[in-house]
Design a protein around this motif. Structure first.
Motif, PDB file in Angstrom:
ATOM      1  N   PRO A   1      -2.774   6.068  -7.709  1.00  0.00           N
ATOM      2  CA  PRO A   1      -1.808   5.019  -7.341  1.00  0.00           C
ATOM      3  C   PRO A   1      -0.485   5.183  -8.069  1.00  0.00           C
ATOM      4  O   PRO A   1      -0.433   5.715  -9.183  1.00  0.00           O
TER       5      PRO A   1
ATOM      6  N   LYS B   1      -3.857  -4.168 -11.912  1.00  0.00           N
ATOM      7  CA  LYS B   1      -4.223  -4.314 -10.504  1.00  0.00           C
ATOM      8  C   LYS B   1      -4.528  -2.956  -9.875  1.00  0.00           C
ATOM      9  O   LYS B   1      -5.480  -2.819  -9.093  1.00  0.00           O
ATOM     10  N   ALA B   2      -3.744  -1.938 -10.233  1.00  0.00           N
ATOM     11  CA  ALA B   2      -3.986  -0.596  -9.706  1.00  0.00           C
ATOM     12  C   ALA B   2      -5.337  -0.062 -10.174  1.00  0.00           C
ATOM     13  O   ALA B   2      -6.056   0.583  -9.403  1.00  0.00           O
TER      14      ALA B   2
ATOM     15  N   GLU C   1       1.064   6.050  -3.155  1.00  0.00           N
ATOM     16  CA  GLU C   1      -0.025   6.877  -3.651  1.00  0.00           C
ATOM     17  C   GLU C   1       0.392   8.346  -3.711  1.00  0.00           C
ATOM     18  O   GLU C   1       1.144   8.820  -2.857  1.00  0.00           O
TER      19      GLU C   1
ATOM     20  N   GLU D   1      -7.943  -1.839 -10.806  1.00  0.00           N
ATOM     21  CA  GLU D   1      -8.952  -2.558 -10.023  1.00  0.00           C
ATOM     22  C   GLU D   1      -8.998  -2.085  -8.573  1.00  0.00           C
ATOM     23  O   GLU D   1     -10.073  -1.943  -7.986  1.00  0.00           O
ATOM     24  N   ASP D   2      -7.823  -1.829  -7.992  1.00  0.00           N
ATOM     25  CA  ASP D   2      -7.752  -1.456  -6.578  1.00  0.00           C
ATOM     26  C   ASP D   2      -8.176  -0.010  -6.320  1.00  0.00           C
ATOM     27  O   ASP D   2      -8.518   0.340  -5.176  1.00  0.00           O
ATOM     28  N   TYR D   3      -8.134   0.821  -7.361  1.00  0.00           N
ATOM     29  CA  TYR D   3      -8.490   2.234  -7.211  1.00  0.00           C
ATOM     30  C   TYR D   3      -9.599   2.580  -8.215  1.00  0.00           C
ATOM     31  O   TYR D   3      -9.355   3.235  -9.229  1.00  0.00           O
TER      32      TYR D   3
END
Length: 222
Positions: free
Chosen positions: A149, A166-167, A119, A169-171
């Motif tokens: 990210p 995915k990044a 990050e 979604e995750d952030y």
């Protein structure tokens, strides 16, 4: 019909805006050669800069145009290839309902990815106020921490899709994803918001790199 999609005297037409912004990015040193790209959503259409065209010389008739719902090309210039960034741009549209997505090879972005792990983080900076909280109302404040990210690069641009998706979604509060040793993807609700976020992020990346070079921590209160 195909030519009507890109021929317009309106300077705010997506085909004209992409050319203007690509020249801006080139002059800022964010894109060189034929690298980088941008796409703009306009209602049911997505306008995409082509692959293999020098950004400062791009013309409206060079644009690809895609149907946003079906992902089929409505206009596909035969002399060019679609940008390899296209699947990544579409991820921002599908997952964030973005109005535009920018990809640059900014040296500030590349250097920052060499100084951080998973990050990029910075706080106590005025330019942080440029960013919306996204998952709640309002904008970030001076004392808030901005987190972006960082994903690993791949040999082929389109192979970044899974990790970028995915990044995103995750952030859920992020408006960008950094790609190590490569560059950055930035999106916004409109093309102008995406431009502002890209400019503000690049400023913060440059400040962080310079701070680290003189032994200062971008996360410190000093």
């Amino acid at each position: 019909m195909s030519e009507q999609l890109v021929q317009s005297e309106d300077l705010h037409h997506p085909a004209n805006l992409i050319c203007e912004l690509c020249r801006n990015f080139y002059n800022n040193g964010w894109v060189t050669g034929t690298g980088g790209g941008i796409s703009v959503s306009n209602g049911t259409h997505i306008y995409l800069a082509p692959s293999g065209v020098q950004k400062e010389r791009m013309q409206p008739e060079d644009m690809f145009v895609m149907d946003r719902a079906t992902k089929e090309y409505l206009r596909r210039p035969t002399q060019y290839k679609p940008s390899a960034c296209t699947p990544l741009f579409l991820a921002a549209y599908d997952k964030r309902n973005a109005g535009a997505c920018i990809h640059t090879h900014s040296q500030n972005a590349v250097l920052a990815t060499l100084l951080y792990g998973k990050e990029f983080q910075i706080r106590n900076m005025e330019m942080i106020k440029a960013f919306p909280r996204i998952t709640e109302s309002g904008y970030y404040g001076f004392f808030d921490t901005l987190t972006i990210p960082i994903i690993e690069n791949t040999a082929q641009e389109e192979d970044l899709l899974d990790s970028l998706a995915k990044a995103i979604e995750d952030y859920p509060n992020a408006t960008a994803v950094l790609v190590r040793r490569h560059g950055i993807y930035v999106w916004g609700e409109t093309v102008w918001k995406a431009k502002v976020y890209n400019e503000a992020i690049d400023y913060l990346l440059e400040v962080a790199v310079k701070m680290k070079s003189i032994g200062l921590d971008p996360m410190s209160d000093i």
